[in-house]
Design a protein around this motif. Structure first.
Motif, PDB file in Angstrom:
ATOM      1  N   PRO A 213       0.916  -1.341  -0.123  1.00 36.29           N
ATOM      2  CA  PRO A 213       0.149   0.015   0.021  1.00 36.29           C
ATOM      3  C   PRO A 213       0.828   1.184  -0.006  1.00 36.29           C
ATOM      4  O   PRO A 213       2.078   1.316   0.492  1.00 36.29           O
ATOM      5  CB  PRO A 213      -0.800  -0.020   1.431  1.00 36.29           C
ATOM      6  CG  PRO A 213      -0.140  -0.872   1.967  1.00 36.29           C
ATOM      7  CD  PRO A 213       0.696  -1.865   1.204  1.00 36.29           C
ATOM      8  N   ASP A 214       0.193   2.157  -0.665  1.00 38.27           N
ATOM      9  CA  ASP A 214       1.028   3.769  -0.687  1.00 38.27           C
ATOM     10  C   ASP A 214       1.077   4.129   0.814  1.00 38.27           C
ATOM     11  O   ASP A 214       0.170   3.985   1.624  1.00 38.27           O
ATOM     12  CB  ASP A 214       0.429   4.625  -1.481  1.00 38.27           C
ATOM     13  CG  ASP A 214       0.282   4.123  -2.816  1.00 38.27           C
ATOM     14  OD1 ASP A 214       1.392   3.446  -3.462  1.00 38.27           O
ATOM     15  OD2 ASP A 214      -0.603   4.594  -3.752  1.00 38.27           O
ATOM     16  N   ALA A 215       2.244   4.864   1.112  1.00 37.02           N
ATOM     17  CA  ALA A 215       2.493   5.048   2.573  1.00 37.02           C
ATOM     18  C   ALA A 215       1.468   6.396   2.488  1.00 37.02           C
ATOM     19  O   ALA A 215       1.282   7.530   1.754  1.00 37.02           O
ATOM     20  CB  ALA A 215       3.849   5.619   2.642  1.00 37.02           C
ATOM     21  N   SER A 216       0.726   6.651   3.859  1.00 37.98           N
ATOM     22  CA  SER A 216       0.032   7.824   3.775  1.00 37.98           C
ATOM     23  C   SER A 216       0.776   9.024   4.234  1.00 37.98           C
ATOM     24  O   SER A 216       2.256   9.029   4.548  1.00 37.98           O
ATOM     25  CB  SER A 216      -0.764   7.523   5.230  1.00 37.98           C
ATOM     26  OG  SER A 216      -0.380   7.435   6.416  1.00 37.98           O
ATOM     27  N   ARG A 217       0.174  10.166   4.276  1.00 38.50           N
ATOM     28  CA  ARG A 217       1.165  11.461   4.470  1.00 38.50           C
ATOM     29  C   ARG A 217       1.549  11.230   6.201  1.00 38.50           C
ATOM     30  O   ARG A 217       2.651  11.897   6.250  1.00 38.50           O
ATOM     31  CB  ARG A 217       0.199  12.725   4.499  1.00 38.50           C
ATOM     32  CG  ARG A 217      -0.437  12.976   3.167  1.00 38.50           C
ATOM     33  CD  ARG A 217      -1.045  14.213   3.247  1.00 38.50           C
ATOM     34  NE  ARG A 217      -1.938  14.399   2.243  1.00 38.50           N
ATOM     35  CZ  ARG A 217      -2.988  15.257   1.918  1.00 38.50           C
ATOM     36  NH1 ARG A 217      -3.184  16.174   3.032  1.00 38.50           N
ATOM     37  NH2 ARG A 217      -3.657  15.355   0.983  1.00 38.50           N
ATOM     38  N   TRP A 218       0.880  10.589   6.919  1.00 36.12           N
ATOM     39  CA  TRP A 218       1.097  10.821   8.236  1.00 36.12           C
ATOM     40  C   TRP A 218       2.498   9.538   8.336  1.00 36.12           C
ATOM     41  O   TRP A 218       3.439  10.054   9.143  1.00 36.12           O
ATOM     42  CB  TRP A 218       0.378   9.948   9.231  1.00 36.12           C
ATOM     43  CG  TRP A 218      -1.103  11.035   9.407  1.00 36.12           C
ATOM     44  CD1 TRP A 218      -1.919  10.928   8.856  1.00 36.12           C
ATOM     45  CD2 TRP A 218      -0.834  12.451  10.217  1.00 36.12           C
ATOM     46  NE1 TRP A 218      -2.996  12.181   9.149  1.00 36.12           N
ATOM     47  CE2 TRP A 218      -2.154  12.968   9.897  1.00 36.12           C
ATOM     48  CE3 TRP A 218      -0.042  13.190  10.668  1.00 36.12           C
ATOM     49  CZ2 TRP A 218      -2.324  14.382  10.283  1.00 36.12           C
ATOM     50  CZ3 TRP A 218      -0.241  14.285  11.052  1.00 36.12           C
ATOM     51  CH2 TRP A 218      -1.375  14.918  10.883  1.00 36.12           C
ATOM     52  N   GLN A 219       2.498   8.612   7.660  1.00 39.41           N
ATOM     53  CA  GLN A 219       3.689   7.540   7.778  1.00 39.41           C
ATOM     54  C   GLN A 219       4.871   8.294   7.126  1.00 39.41           C
ATOM     55  O   GLN A 219       6.044   8.188   7.613  1.00 39.41           O
ATOM     56  CB  GLN A 219       3.352   6.381   6.873  1.00 39.41           C
ATOM     57  CG  GLN A 219       2.353   5.604   7.579  1.00 39.41           C
ATOM     58  CD  GLN A 219       1.668   4.246   6.668  1.00 39.41           C
ATOM     59  OE1 GLN A 219       1.771   4.290   5.645  1.00 39.41           O
ATOM     60  NE2 GLN A 219       1.395   3.247   7.312  1.00 39.41           N
ATOM     61  N   THR A 220       4.534   9.087   5.994  1.00 44.49           N
ATOM     62  CA  THR A 220       5.609   9.998   5.291  1.00 44.49           C
ATOM     63  C   THR A 220       6.389  10.892   6.318  1.00 44.49           C
ATOM     64  O   THR A 220       7.265  11.202   6.271  1.00 44.49           O
ATOM     65  CB  THR A 220       5.396  10.297   3.991  1.00 44.49           C
ATOM     66  OG1 THR A 220       4.763   9.466   3.074  1.00 44.49           O
ATOM     67  CG2 THR A 220       6.445  10.926   3.110  1.00 44.49           C
TER      68      THR A 220
ATOM     69  N   SER B 211       6.232  10.930   9.534  1.00 46.17           N
ATOM     70  CA  SER B 211       6.857  10.589  10.690  1.00 46.17           C
ATOM     71  C   SER B 211       8.170   9.824  10.341  1.00 46.17           C
ATOM     72  O   SER B 211       9.229  10.132  11.270  1.00 46.17           O
ATOM     73  CB  SER B 211       5.818   9.429  11.414  1.00 46.17           C
ATOM     74  OG  SER B 211       5.816   8.453  10.571  1.00 46.17           O
TER      75      SER B 211
END
Length: 135
Positions: A115-122, A124
């Motif tokens: 899955p594509d990384a979410s904005r929050w994962q990117t 963090s």
């Protein structure tokens, strides 16, 4: 995006196992030339499942063509059963169905993309990398 295989994959595996069992146990010997008496109710049920599995894939899916080929071969087999085929022709139709299902399973067994990384994962990950540089 899901990391699981599509439902059509599991249906195709079930169908392959079912048709293999028919071929191995009910279709007689491949070269005996005796009439082949398959259970048309069971074959009809498998044919409906094959049609539904084919309908789960779209026309651009690489598994669609093999599933359609298996469906067509199953319809041809069902149209001539019971007793309309000798064992040699029955085995031929079953081989066509099994080969097409094998191709469809291979096409459906593609590894799902992560899955594509979410904005929050990117964000963090960016902050953690920055924090590591400070320490």
């Amino acid at each position: 995006m899901s990391t699981e295989r599509p439902k059509a994959y599991y249906t195709a595996v079930f169908l392959q196992v079912s048709f293999r069992a028919i071929k191995d146990s009910m279709a007689g010997k491949a070269g005996d030339g005796l009439p082949c008496w398959l259970d048309t109710r069971m074959l009809g049920m498998l044919c409906r499942e094959l049609k539904a599995c084919c309908n789960e894939t779209d026309d651009h899916d690489p598994a669609h063509r093999p599933l359609a080929d298996a469906r067509d071969a199953c319809n041809q087999l069902l149209a001539r059963c019971p007793g309309g085929l000798d064992s040699t022709l029955c085995h031929h139709h079953l081989d066509v169905i099994l080969e097409a299902l094998g191709q469809a399973i291979t096409a459906l067994d593609r590894t799902p993309s992560p899955p594509d990384a979410s904005r929050w994962q990117t964000a963090s990950r960016y902050l953690l990398q920055g924090f590591k540089h400070l320490t």
